[in-house]
Design a protein around this motif. Structure first.
Motif, PDB file in Angstrom:
ATOM      1  N   ARG A 313      10.371  -1.543   2.763  1.00 39.19           N
ATOM      2  CA  ARG A 313       9.256  -2.062   3.575  1.00 39.19           C
ATOM      3  C   ARG A 313       8.154  -1.027   3.840  1.00 39.19           C
ATOM      4  O   ARG A 313       7.415  -1.125   4.825  1.00 39.19           O
ATOM      5  CB  ARG A 313       9.789  -2.617   4.896  1.00 39.19           C
ATOM      6  N   VAL A 320       5.769  -4.699  -0.002  1.00 39.48           N
ATOM      7  CA  VAL A 320       4.876  -5.217   1.049  1.00 39.48           C
ATOM      8  C   VAL A 320       3.624  -5.827   0.404  1.00 39.48           C
ATOM      9  O   VAL A 320       3.134  -6.875   0.835  1.00 39.48           O
ATOM     10  CB  VAL A 320       4.542  -4.101   2.062  1.00 39.48           C
ATOM     11  N   VAL A 332      11.487  -9.495   7.739  1.00 39.55           N
ATOM     12  CA  VAL A 332      11.341  -8.051   7.569  1.00 39.55           C
ATOM     13  C   VAL A 332      12.512  -7.397   8.282  1.00 39.55           C
ATOM     14  O   VAL A 332      12.685  -7.581   9.494  1.00 39.55           O
ATOM     15  CB  VAL A 332      10.034  -7.514   8.194  1.00 39.55           C
TER      16      VAL A 332
END
Ligand code: PEP
Ligand code: MN
Length: 510
Positions: A313, A320, A332
């Motif tokens: 992430r 992303v 997430v």
């Protein structure tokens, strides 16, 4: 290069960014052939279904519903069988009934299923039975068989993954439409051998109340006209292998050609609604609001919901970048390594329009770390323009892994995909009490910050495995050798998962 979510997006713009956990295929031609095939194959789910899940998640973000998400850590192609699919669906259904009854909330069900085939690994290599080989990275990538040659990434597996997803999804749809989730059928509510009498008694009281309620609804005919016969079950997986996700991402251009079928008034059963505190006032069947039509845009049609893992992430990296362009709800994973100062920029990138319920923050700190990290993350969102837009979900599994040294019994158990050999060995496990503790703390911390814990994300299976210790049967570390079957992380078995649903429902009642 444009950074941080500005600049134009295309389904392949992620390729301009740095990437972690990427795959190198030796056979470039075969890889290209697989991707072209995936590009031509039909979507596995439709934009309309994805929008329906988004509508439901909006209700979770607003505090009116609960999101139950669960399934295997690593789904194998071999799990695509009638029995294993049914066992998981029934378990998720039962857990959701318990949550509806106990927590007085509607429940949105999302399975980690029909595509959870790609795994991030902390190390590219591992040692199995004394031999060093590439780590198993999920059935979409390589084989779990302990053979260094079969551990090489195989591009044909991308297409195999699609067809196993399709077969699983097809049976899910067919079985639900044919009454697999029909509450007229009796359900097995047993918790096995419950060692603590107070747990057993409390549990029994709730089971009797649920079965009585269902019985009464059937007797007086409140269930006629739909509602008890079927339920929605959405699918999800970690969007790790971006080539695969890109190949199944489709532009939805013509909303006007996709008018919804005329809405048939469908009464909603009281069990599917928030139950009334005052039981004398039975809610009248109401009409479901018509689903919103899908809007133009790109939909990742590999699953209804996809999530970004804790390892992938990074704000300026490929994952992303890919996720910011798709219209699906996005999970997430948020662990202790996420600085609160990164969280809002991440939301700015992934949800610039601040759609309510679009982002599910799946927090996974560990029971001894949550108190140090969750408050900062909650405050960061509250003090930003994203206040009130996110769904907060607790994953009490991934921060609570621990090693156990056990003597494995050859036969029932596997380690890293190989049959266990006799002798003592170190395996991954999780303690039921740690899982419960992280969930309880998550709920309390959200409450004390004026926030809402909207769901839980679990690794579970409908099978009688022995991978996590504790629970009503009080499984010990030595019991783990009885049926340790996971190919990745340890999962709650069906009895531990059901018990957890009861205990969590109890937290919401308190
Ligand atoms: C998972 O959900 O199986 C996983 C790998 O989680 P995380 O990204 O949170 O470590
Ligand atoms: Mn896992």
């Amino acid at each position: 290069m444009e950074m941080n979510g500005t600049g134009s997006w295309t389904p392949s713009s992620w390729k301009t960014r740095p990437i972690v956990q990427s795959v190198t295929y030796n056979d470039a031609h075969s890889f290209e052939t697989s991707l072209q095939k995936l590009n031509r194959l039909p979507p596995l789910v439709t934009p309309r279904e994805i929008v329906k899940l988004k509508d439901e998640l909006r209700e979770v973000a607003r505090g009116n519903a609960f999101l139950l998400q669960g399934g295997d850590c690593a789904e194998l192609f071999d799990y695509c069988t009638q029995d294993m699919i049914e066992a998981k669906v029934k378990l998720l259904l039962q857990m959701s009934l318990v949550l509806i009854y106990g927590a007085k909330k509607k429940v949105v069900r999302v399975a980690r299923m029909a595509g959870q085939y790609a795994k991030p690994r902390s190390s590219p290599m591992e040692v199995v039975n004394g031999v060093s080989m590439p780590s198993f990275r999920g059935d979409i990538l390589n084989s779990y068989e302990a053979d260094p040659a079969l551990r090489e990434p195989d591009p044909k597996r991308l297409v195999d993954a699609y067809f196993h997803s399709a077969a699983t999804q097809n049976y899910l749809r067919a079985a639900l439409a044919s009454g697999l989730a029909d509450l007229h059928a009796p359900l097995d509510w047993s918790l096995g051998h419950v060692r603590d009498p107070s747990v057993r008694d409390n549990y029994q009281v709730i089971v009797e109340r649920i079965t009585d309620t269902l019985e009464m609804m059937r007797t007086i005919g409140l269930d006629t006209g739909g509602g008890l016969e079927t339920v929605d079950l959405f699918t999800s997986h970690e969007g790790l292998l971006l080539e695969y996700e890109q190949a199944l991402t489709r532009q939805f251009k013509h909303p006007s050609n996709h008018h919804p079928p005329p809405e048939i008034p469908r009464p909603v059963s009281p069990v599917a609604q928030q139950p009334q505190k005052n039981h004398r006032k039975t809610s009248l069947p109401t009409q479901l609001p018509p689903p919103l039509p899908p809007t133009k845009g790109y939909y990742d049609t590999s699953a209804h919901m996809v999530w970004v893992g804790d390892r992938t992430r990074q704000l300026t990296h490929a994952h992303v970048e890919f996720f910011r362009g798709i219209a699906n709800p996005i999970g997430v994973k948020v662990g202790p390594s996420m600085p609160p100062s990164d969280l809002v920029p991440l939301l700015d990138i992934l949800n610039p329009d601040r759609e309510v319920g679009k982002i599910v923050l799946i927090t996974r700190y560990g029971c001894d770390k949550i108190a140090a990290h969750l408050p900062g993350h909650i405050r960061a969102v509250q003090n930003s323009r994203h206040q009130g837009t996110v769904v907060w979900q607790c994953d009490p599994m991934h921060g609570n892994g621990r090693n156990a040294t056990v003597t494995m019994s050859p036969g029932g158990s596997t380690i890293n995909g190989s049959p266990a050999t006799a002798g003592s060995t170190t395996i991954k496990t999780r303690r039921f009490s740690d899982i419960l503790s992280e969930l309880r703390q998550a709920l309390q911390i959200h409450r004390s910050h004026g926030s809402y814990l909207g769901g839980m994300h679990l690794e579970l299976t409908g099978e009688a495995v022995t991978e996590c210790v504790g629970g009503a049967e009080e499984l010990t570390e030595q019991d783990l050798s009885l049926n340790y079957a996971t190919f990745c992380d340890p999962r709650l078995n069906e009895k531990q998962a059901l018990e957890l649903a009861f205990l969590v429902a109890g937290f919401y009642r308190d």
